[in-house]
Design a protein around this motif. Structure first.
Motif, PDB file in Angstrom:
ATOM      1  N   GLY A 162       0.779  -1.226   0.000  1.00 51.84           N
ATOM      2  CA  GLY A 162       0.000   0.000   0.000  1.00 51.84           C
ATOM      3  C   GLY A 162       0.809   1.272   0.000  1.00 51.84           C
ATOM      4  O   GLY A 162       0.314   2.325   0.424  1.00 51.84           O
ATOM      5  N   ALA A 163       2.057   1.214  -0.486  1.00 49.02           N
ATOM      6  CA  ALA A 163       2.908   2.409  -0.473  1.00 49.02           C
ATOM      7  C   ALA A 163       2.374   3.473  -1.414  1.00 49.02           C
ATOM      8  O   ALA A 163       2.049   3.201  -2.566  1.00 49.02           O
ATOM      9  CB  ALA A 163       4.340   2.039  -0.863  1.00 49.02           C
ATOM     10  N   ARG A 164       2.292   4.707  -0.916  1.00 46.24           N
ATOM     11  CA  ARG A 164       1.997   5.880  -1.748  1.00 46.24           C
ATOM     12  C   ARG A 164       3.276   6.631  -2.067  1.00 46.24           C
ATOM     13  O   ARG A 164       3.360   7.344  -3.049  1.00 46.24           O
ATOM     14  CB  ARG A 164       1.028   6.799  -1.011  1.00 46.24           C
ATOM     15  N   LEU A 165       4.268   6.491  -1.184  1.00 47.25           N
ATOM     16  CA  LEU A 165       5.591   7.078  -1.390  1.00 47.25           C
ATOM     17  C   LEU A 165       6.616   5.967  -1.308  1.00 47.25           C
ATOM     18  O   LEU A 165       6.743   5.299  -0.278  1.00 47.25           O
ATOM     19  CB  LEU A 165       5.885   8.145  -0.329  1.00 47.25           C
ATOM     20  N   LEU A 166       7.339   5.756  -2.399  1.00 50.06           N
ATOM     21  CA  LEU A 166       8.358   4.711  -2.475  1.00 50.06           C
ATOM     22  C   LEU A 166       9.726   5.335  -2.260  1.00 50.06           C
ATOM     23  O   LEU A 166      10.136   6.225  -3.014  1.00 50.06           O
ATOM     24  CB  LEU A 166       8.283   4.027  -3.842  1.00 50.06           C
ATOM     25  N   LEU A 167      10.438   4.869  -1.233  1.00 48.15           N
ATOM     26  CA  LEU A 167      11.803   5.299  -0.941  1.00 48.15           C
ATOM     27  C   LEU A 167      12.739   4.185  -1.381  1.00 48.15           C
ATOM     28  O   LEU A 167      12.694   3.082  -0.826  1.00 48.15           O
ATOM     29  CB  LEU A 167      11.973   5.573   0.556  1.00 48.15           C
ATOM     30  N   ALA A 168      13.572   4.440  -2.384  1.00 45.44           N
ATOM     31  CA  ALA A 168      14.411   3.396  -2.959  1.00 45.44           C
ATOM     32  C   ALA A 168      15.884   3.793  -2.885  1.00 45.44           C
ATOM     33  O   ALA A 168      16.261   4.864  -3.359  1.00 45.44           O
ATOM     34  CB  ALA A 168      14.013   3.115  -4.405  1.00 45.44           C
ATOM     35  N   ASP A 169      16.696   2.919  -2.319  1.00 45.88           N
ATOM     36  CA  ASP A 169      18.118   3.184  -2.121  1.00 45.88           C
ATOM     37  C   ASP A 169      18.935   2.504  -3.217  1.00 45.88           C
ATOM     38  O   ASP A 169      19.128   1.288  -3.207  1.00 45.88           O
ATOM     39  CB  ASP A 169      18.553   2.678  -0.741  1.00 45.88           C
ATOM     40  N   GLU A 170      19.380   3.280  -4.194  1.00 45.21           N
ATOM     41  CA  GLU A 170      20.223   2.828  -5.305  1.00 45.21           C
ATOM     42  C   GLU A 170      19.699   1.547  -5.976  1.00 45.21           C
ATOM     43  O   GLU A 170      20.359   0.512  -5.969  1.00 45.21           O
ATOM     44  CB  GLU A 170      21.668   2.637  -4.831  1.00 45.21           C
TER      45      GLU A 170
END
Length: 232
Positions: free
Chosen positions: A150-158
């Motif tokens: 249910g993510a609305r904001l995806l935080l992706a590390d490299e």
């Protein structure tokens, strides 16, 4: 109004101060990259946003709500999803088990059918364990899993680190697919050319501070300078 607003975030490890007053904004539906040399504080910032690094001061607001002191699981329920640089795939579980084990935490969660429609290769490999996936497929699974939650904001590390060019292209397609479905993305990316193909804007981080905000036209114009700065 910004979906994510970060103000004067300071964080470190013991005596070492890594972030020295970071402020930035990400609007709903944007893809934004954090660009900077290794050690600039990019990964620490994502951990602060997810509530995984508690030794910090400043303010983090998500969708108008102050989440600075919320624990990670409550941020997840609000719609923040985190893809760490090690991808976090459960290697002994099948693709489908990886997708269904984490609890659904928000009204915007994707169904399995939506995941498989957006990422057909995961449907093809749904019965295979994580150890049998390529690096690109594991990255695809790690992104799909947070969308399933249910993510609305995806935080992706490299997400492209260490991947072959053809797999980097696949990651680009993943991020564009997520954006088409209304997901906002904030990612760390060292590949300037790749970043300009998927992102709307870029924040340049140096010595724990945001020093510039760049659009794609400026990145293209200054590509050589930026590559030299990043040591690439």
């Amino acid at each position: 109004m910004s979906l994510l607003s970060v103000r004067d975030v300071v964080a470190g490890y013991g005596e070492a101060q890594v972030l020295q007053g970071v402020s930035l904004d990400v609007a709903a539906g944007e893809v934004v990259t954090l660009v900077g040399r290794n050690g600039a504080g990019k990964s620490t910032l994502l951990r602060c946003l997810m509530g995984l690094h508690r030794s910090m001061t400043g303010r983090v607001t998500f969708d108008g709500r102050d989440i600075t002191r919320l624990p990670p699981h409550k941020r997840c329920r609000l719609g923040l999803g985190y893809v760490p640089d090690d991808r976090g795939v459960y290697s002994t579980l099948t693709v489908e088990e990886n997708l269904t084990l984490p609890p659904v935490s928000g009204p915007d969660a994707w169904s399995l059918e939506q995941v498989y429609d957006a990422f057909p290769v995961l449907a093809q490999r749904r019965r295979q364990p994580g150890t049998h996936l390529s690096g690109g497929e594991q990255q695809m699974l790690s992104v799909a899993r947070v969308l399933r939650m249910g993510a609305r904001l995806l935080l992706a590390d490299e997400p492209t680190e260490g991947l072959a060019p053809i797999l980097v292209q696949q990651i680009g397609e993943i991020l564009r697919t997520a954006k088409q479905h209304g997901v906002t993305v904030l990612l760390i990316e060292q590949n300037i050319h790749f970043a300009s193909t998927v992102a709307d804007r870029h924040y340049l981080i140096s010595q724990g501070r945001v020093v510039e905000s760049l659009d794609n036209a400026e990145v293209e114009r200054r590509e050589h300078e930026l590559l030299e700065y990043l040591g690439i």
